[in-house]
Design a protein around this motif. Structure first.
Motif, mmCIF file in Angstrom:
data_model
loop_
_atom_site.group_PDB
_atom_site.id
_atom_site.type_symbol
_atom_site.label_atom_id
_atom_site.label_comp_id
_atom_site.label_asym_id
_atom_site.label_seq_id
_atom_site.Cartn_x
_atom_site.Cartn_y
_atom_site.Cartn_z
ATOM 1 N N THR A 47 28.377 88.081 -11.363
ATOM 2 C CA THR A 47 28.728 88.264 -9.948
ATOM 3 C C THR A 47 29.743 87.223 -9.480
ATOM 4 N N VAL A 48 30.843 87.190 -10.197
ATOM 5 C CA VAL A 48 31.941 86.278 -9.862
ATOM 6 C C VAL A 48 33.074 87.084 -9.226
ATOM 7 N N PRO A 49 33.500 86.706 -8.026
ATOM 8 C CA PRO A 49 34.586 87.442 -7.388
ATOM 9 C C PRO A 49 35.956 87.069 -7.950
ATOM 10 N N GLY A 50 36.922 87.909 -7.672
ATOM 11 C CA GLY A 50 38.294 87.678 -8.117
ATOM 12 C C GLY A 50 39.060 88.976 -7.971
ATOM 13 N N VAL A 51 40.358 88.886 -7.822
ATOM 14 C CA VAL A 51 41.181 90.080 -7.614
ATOM 15 C C VAL A 51 42.168 90.227 -8.762
ATOM 16 N N VAL A 52 42.116 91.391 -9.406
ATOM 17 C CA VAL A 52 43.054 91.700 -10.488
ATOM 18 C C VAL A 52 44.000 92.785 -9.993
ATOM 19 N N VAL A 53 45.283 92.482 -9.994
ATOM 20 C CA VAL A 53 46.289 93.486 -9.635
ATOM 21 C C VAL A 53 46.835 94.060 -10.939
ATOM 22 N N ASP A 98 48.425 94.847 2.253
ATOM 23 C CA ASP A 98 47.187 95.084 3.010
ATOM 24 C C ASP A 98 45.979 95.203 2.084
ATOM 25 N N LEU A 99 46.147 95.970 1.003
ATOM 26 C CA LEU A 99 44.996 96.209 0.129
ATOM 27 C C LEU A 99 44.671 94.985 -0.720
ATOM 28 N N THR A 100 45.670 94.150 -1.020
ATOM 29 C CA THR A 100 45.358 92.908 -1.739
ATOM 30 C C THR A 100 44.532 91.987 -0.844
ATOM 31 N N MET A 101 44.913 91.909 0.430
ATOM 32 C CA MET A 101 44.105 91.095 1.359
ATOM 33 C C MET A 101 42.687 91.644 1.453
ATOM 34 N N LEU A 102 42.605 92.950 1.601
ATOM 35 C CA LEU A 102 41.286 93.586 1.681
ATOM 36 C C LEU A 102 40.483 93.314 0.407
ATOM 37 N N ALA A 103 41.178 93.341 -0.727
ATOM 38 C CA ALA A 103 40.500 93.157 -2.012
ATOM 39 C C ALA A 103 39.762 91.819 -2.052
ATOM 40 N N PHE A 104 40.390 90.774 -1.536
ATOM 41 C CA PHE A 104 39.727 89.467 -1.546
ATOM 42 C C PHE A 104 38.472 89.484 -0.677
ATOM 43 N N ASP A 105 38.588 90.079 0.497
ATOM 44 C CA ASP A 105 37.413 90.125 1.374
ATOM 45 C C ASP A 105 36.268 90.887 0.714
ATOM 46 N N ALA A 161 43.617 84.117 -19.129
ATOM 47 C CA ALA A 161 43.861 84.214 -17.683
ATOM 48 C C ALA A 161 42.608 84.695 -16.952
ATOM 49 N N ILE A 162 41.974 85.747 -17.472
ATOM 50 C CA ILE A 162 40.813 86.294 -16.747
ATOM 51 C C ILE A 162 39.656 85.303 -16.800
ATOM 52 N N ASN A 163 39.586 84.513 -17.868
ATOM 53 C CA ASN A 163 38.497 83.539 -17.945
ATOM 54 C C ASN A 163 38.763 82.311 -17.077
ATOM 55 N N MET A 164 40.024 81.986 -16.860
ATOM 56 C CA MET A 164 40.336 80.949 -15.868
ATOM 57 C C MET A 164 39.947 81.453 -14.480
ATOM 58 N N MET A 165 40.207 82.737 -14.247
ATOM 59 C CA MET A 165 39.763 83.318 -12.971
ATOM 60 C C MET A 165 38.247 83.253 -12.846
ATOM 61 N N TYR A 166 37.579 83.501 -13.942
ATOM 62 C CA TYR A 166 36.108 83.415 -13.949
ATOM 63 C C TYR A 166 35.672 82.006 -13.544
ATOM 64 N N GLY A 167 36.329 80.996 -14.112
ATOM 65 C CA GLY A 167 35.981 79.615 -13.787
ATOM 66 C C GLY A 167 36.259 79.286 -12.329
ATOM 67 N N ALA A 168 37.423 79.720 -11.853
ATOM 68 C CA ALA A 168 37.777 79.433 -10.465
ATOM 69 C C ALA A 168 36.894 80.221 -9.509
ATOM 70 N N GLY A 169 36.621 81.474 -9.864
ATOM 71 C CA GLY A 169 35.743 82.295 -9.032
ATOM 72 C C GLY A 169 34.337 81.728 -8.993
ATOM 73 N N ALA A 208 33.625 78.721 -9.103
ATOM 74 C CA ALA A 208 33.692 77.577 -8.189
ATOM 75 C C ALA A 208 33.813 78.029 -6.739
ATOM 76 N N GLY A 209 33.893 79.344 -6.529
ATOM 77 C CA GLY A 209 33.904 79.887 -5.174
ATOM 78 C C GLY A 209 35.276 79.932 -4.532
ATOM 79 N N VAL A 210 36.339 79.783 -5.315
ATOM 80 C CA VAL A 210 37.668 79.883 -4.716
ATOM 81 C C VAL A 210 38.274 81.254 -5.022
ATOM 82 N N ARG A 211 39.246 81.599 -4.214
ATOM 83 C CA ARG A 211 39.888 82.911 -4.326
ATOM 84 C C ARG A 211 41.005 82.827 -5.353
ATOM 85 N N ALA A 212 40.832 83.522 -6.451
ATOM 86 C CA ALA A 212 41.821 83.496 -7.522
ATOM 87 C C ALA A 212 42.293 84.906 -7.823
#
Lengths: 476, 479
Positions: free
Chosen positions: B215-221, B267-274, B178-186, B188-192
């Motif tokens: 330096t790949v973005p992504g949000v882990v809850v 609120d904090l999940t939205m903030l996390a993406f930004d 899962a985290i490596n799929m996020m790495y791939g999507a991140g 690619a510059g998309v929000r995962a």
């Protein structure tokens, strides 16, 4: 023509010889697999769309050479990274290039999932029967008896038999095309080039997952000359790893549906997340502070029963009713295995502005659907509190120790008369509303209507259940 | 002789775009694959060591060459054997149009856009649902996850909702995948995003380190539960150390946001993406089982995000073709320089992003420090204590890393005592102590109210412990 960089700037700055030559040892098969990949990308006209996933292993520096989008992955995870990349940008042509340690050992789970999903990506699997990058250790594809740094006496039974990945992948439903090729002579190289081109073409056509296993020479760690390494592949590897097409349903398999761009329309998003624009009517004139019993700023409820009694749904409706009236409320369930059949209980807290502690260790109101729940939680009810219980299920409970009000409601019996026992929680809510005067009946009914938003057929039944529950305790 | 002289020309014409090879000695490693490949024995092992490589390149005699091209196909080196239309240096003479790196356009970033949402009624949803809704409102349409209690309902909601927005939900084979799929999507510059819980978070740490490194973005809850090991599925706070100090191998850091309410889950999940895209770094939303499972009032924001495309993304198009996502820096000096850039980023984050919520701290003589659900209990305790004449206040860090020491420092100077309330063995306290120490502040007298194993400190526990600290004599502690 190919999609190699004109100069390998990432190879030690591209200075001198390194700007035009690979980091591979003489005779290594990786260079050929790279070449066929680079030529296929160019010949199919997809260089701009291509994203190459570099693995960990000798091919870790694939991104030095292939002039395309490049992503370097953790060991074994290239196919997971490829999936993420492909789903993020479905127009891209994603190539996961992996070695045998990466794909067939540490990354087995990832490759099996990617293959079975069948989403169009192309996997080039370079099998040289050895760990090259770390210095010649045993690979999952190392032959029986083959000496490596970690099988110094030769691979024995305790080390397992070599894994035939092409055959393994071919038996999955997801892939459209699986072939094993080799590089040891002209004929094999022609086939290898064709297979890699086809594997990518099938992705360009959006047809599905393609897997090309390349038997590849590692002269260095085999301790052979390049020519002898070619012979070794032919004579030793082929009997274990037979060449050929292992699966090809590319002609008969439907292409994947066109990938849609994600919907970012605010109205659609608002609707999907459950945003409601209708104003919810209010029926309360003030916070129910002194309607019954001593309450501070905050009312605590506990709703308990067996899994399936509907305690959680009832709790959710109470919380929703309170929030509809402009108060704050929380509902916290007992969750986990016990909520799938055993005892299930819910804590609800209602406050005029802000609920602080969401737990209800000393509830003002208890709604118990069975005897264990009543026995367990009634002693916790705060002084002056109310315990409502299903008198169909608990006809004759022992006398309570504390000064609390007890309110029996024949919830199950009433629900059975209505023809649907599952509405007993609504009957009980009616009783709770009437016995506690927490909120007006219309407040609860509004919340019930909201909860049943997607099942309007059940609305009338639930309203009747609520009213019968309320009527059954009226006048007490 | 005329016929002989014409022969090669005729052959050249017959073989269309084929041509004879030349060896570029510096780029030939002398492996000899081309020797076997040539059916006309035009190639032989070399004898001279190439001074540039120390290897022995092959030698070619073209008298019998038919320009069949098989030697090219046998050469593992991209530039080892070159068609004759390359000059001796291996440079290509203009012949066929190529997509040269030099000709690739520099990508312009497509900025995020903000779109107004219709006004509406508050939702009544549980915390993990609120987090999922927050992700959707932040423009996340890609979810990769693995079911684990007590975070699973968030994944379930994403599975229900994302198809309606043409998003993608993948139940991965493991948290590692899962985290490596996020790495791939991140990449690619998309929000995962992904939702997980403590044991699953442990499995994601390798991937998180790669995300930080590349330096790949992504949000882990991460919905924390009781540990160690399987522990239980009740709420806990014992991943604070992992999130703040142990985010995989290497000198990693990520912003760690600690919600206390379902509203803050959104609120904090939205903030996390930004923040994640602002700093090109993963962001952790560190919740506990209670706030994740708790249903409450959640008001939707007035706007949602339509994500753009960052310039650095590997987006699978011409503009982004030169981009590379990697965490490999082979040379020590390069990696050191690169890590210094990372640390400079951490420093910017430490300056700009600490957040805290202060409740009745202005005149507080006794400061309670708590986050997540225990902060709610602590807030109730502050009210009770105030009613009993104890000047208590609540300091609630919203970012656990960076710890909001700047907000704590002024109130710390007034407070005589600090009581840290948490469902772990002092992990929040350690973050606070480290921040105090790094800021060269005097360490106050610290008391801990800790519960473990899935138990959260209760309101009454906090009150009685604080009374004991604030008025030891009142409890007869005179001996």
């Amino acid at each position: 023509m190919s999609a190699f960089y004109e100069r390998f700037d990432r190879h030690d700055g591209g200075e001198g010889v390194k700007g035009r030559s690979t980091h591979y040892c003489p005779g290594c098969g990786h260079g050929l697999a790279h070449k066929y990949l680079a030529e296929a990308v160019e010949s199919l006209g997809v260089q701009n769309r291509t994203v190459a996933i570099s693995p960990v292993g000798c091919a870790v520096f694939l991104y030095y050479y292939i002039d395309a989008g490049n992503v370097q992955a953790a060991h074994g995870r290239a196919s997971a990274v490829a999936l993420g990349q492909k789903l993020a940008r479905p127009d891209s042509i994603v190539v996961s290039y992996q070695g045998d340690g990466d794909l067939a050992s540490i990354g087995l789970a990832e490759i099996l999932q990617a293959a079975q999903l069948g989403i169009p990506i192309t996997v080039i699997f370079v099998n040289n029967a050895i760990y090259g990058m770390t210095g010649g250790q045993m690979a999952p594809t190392t032959l029986m008896g083959q000496r490596t740094a970690t099988s110094p006496e030769g691979r024995g039974r305790l080390m397992g038999e070599p894994l035939r990945m092409a055959e393994l992948i071919a038996q999955l439903d997801g892939p459209v095309y699986v072939e094993r090729v080799a590089l040891y002579d002209n004929k094999q190289r022609v086939k290898a080039r064709r297979a890699i081109t086809k594997g990518i073409r099938l992705q360009v056509e959006n047809r599905g997952f393609a897997f090309v296993e390349v038997l590849s020479e590692c002269p260095l760690h085999l301790g052979l000359t390049p020519a002898d390494a070619e012979r070794w592949i032919k004579e030793k590897m082929l009997p274990v790893f037979p060449l050929g097409v292992k699966k090809d349903v590319s002609a008969s398999r439907d292409v994947w549906p066109a990938w849609k761009a994600p919907n970012m329309d605010p109205a659609a998003v608002h609707a999907v997340v459950g945003g409601a624009t209708d104003r919810v009517p209010r029926f309360c004139t003030r916070f129910p502070r002194e309607l019954w019993g001593p309450v501070d700023d905050d009312i605590a409820l506990k709703l308990a029963g067996a899994g399936g009694d509907g305690a959680q749904t009832a709790a959710m409706i109470v919380a929703r009713a309170a929030i509809n009236e402009g108060f704050d409320a929380t509902h916290i369930p007992s969750y986990g295995p016990e909520s799938r059949g055993g005892t299930s209980y819910a804590d609800v807290r209602i406050a005029e502005d802000e609920v602080l502690s969401p737990a209800a260790p000393r509830p003002n109101i208890l709604l118990a659907f069975n005897a264990p729940s009543l026995a367990k939680f009634e002693p916790l009810v705060a002084d002056g509190g109310i315990a409502i219980y299903d008198s169909t299920v608990v006809p004759d409970p022992p006398r309570p120790a504390d000064a609390i009000h007890r309110v029996p409601v024949a919830a199950t019996a009433i629900a059975q008369e209505l023809g649907r026992v599952t509405v007993k929680n609504t009957v009980a809510l009616g009783a709770l509303a009437a016995a506690t005067r927490l909120f007006p009946a219309e407040t609860f009914l509004t919340a019930i209507r909201q909860a049943l938003g997607d099942k309007p057929a059940l609305l009338e039944l639930n309203e009747r259940a609520f009213r019968l529950g309320a009527a059954s305790v009226c006048g007490r | 002789m005329v016929a002989n002289a014409l022969q090669p020309i005729v052959r050249m014409a017959a073989t269309a775009d084929r041509t004879k090879p030349i060896v570029v000695p510096d780029y030939c490693k002398g492996c000899g694959r081309c020797i076997d490949a040539c059916e006309h024995h035009c190639i032989e092992p070399g004898r001279d060591i190439d001074p540039a490589t120390g290897l022995v390149p092959v030698r070619i005699h073209l008298e019998h060459c038919t320009a069949c091209g098989l030697c090219f196909d046998a050469c593992p080196e991209p530039y080892g054997l070159r068609p004759a239309f390359f000059d001796a240096e291996g440079s290509e003479r203009p012949r066929v149009a190529r997509h040269d790196l030099a000709g690739t356009p520099t990508p312009e970033p497509i900025p995020d856009a903000v779109a107004a949402l219709p006004p509406g009624q508050p939702l009544v949803i549980k915390g993990v649902y609120a987090s999922a809704v927050g992700a959707i409102l932040a423009g996340c349409r890609h979810f990769f996850g693995y079911p684990i209690t007590p975070s699973t309902e968030g994944a379930e909601l994403m599975a229900r909702l994302l198809p309606h927005l043409d998003g993608q939900f993948v139940q991965a084979v493991s948290e590692v995948a899962a985290i490596n799929m996020m790495y791939g999507a991140g990449a690619a510059g998309v929000r995962a995003t992904t939702f997980t819980s403590s044991p699953g978070f442990s499995l994601m740490l390798e991937g998180l380190s790669y995300m930080v490194g590349a330096t790949v973005p992504g949000v882990v809850v991460n919905v924390m539960r009781g540990g160690p090991g399987l522990g239980n599925i009740a709420p806990g706070q014992s991943d604070i150390k992992l999130a703040c100090r142990g985010l995989g191998h290497g000198d990693t850091h990520a912003i760690v946001l600690a919600p206390s309410t379902p509203q803050e889950m959104l609120d904090l999940t939205m903030l996390a993406f930004d923040l994640s895209f602002k700093y090109r770094n993963p962001v952790i939303v560190l919740a506990d089982g209670y706030v994740a499972q708790m249903t409450g009032r959640v008001t939707l924001p007035r706007t949602m995000v339509r994500p753009g495309v960052p310039a650095w993304a590997v987006a699978g198009d011409e503009a982004h073709r030169r981009n590379l996502i990697t965490s490999i820096y082979l040379s020590e000096t390069e990696l050191e320089a690169r890590n210094e850039r990372l640390f400079a980023k951490y420093a910017r984050i430490t300056d700009a992003e600490p957040r805290a919520d202060l409740f009745q701290c202005d005149d507080a003589e006794l400061l309670i420090v708590a986050c997540n659900t225990p902060a709610r209990m602590a807030k109730g305790a502050v009210r009770t204590l105030r009613a009993q004449g104890v000047k208590a206040g609540l300091f609630r860090p919203l970012t656990l890393w960076p710890f909001p020491i700047c907000a704590l420092a002024p109130v710390l100077s007034r407070a005589r005592r600090v009581v840290v309330v948490e469902a772990s063995d002092g992990q929040l306290e350690d973050e606070m102590r480290l921040a105090i120490s790094r800021a060269d502040l005097a360490t106050p007298s610290i008391t801990s109210v800790n519960r473990y194993g899935g138990v959260l400190p209760s309101h009454d526990e906090i009150v009685s412990r604080v009374i004991g600290v604030a008025r030891p004599h009142a409890l007869g502690a005179t001996a």
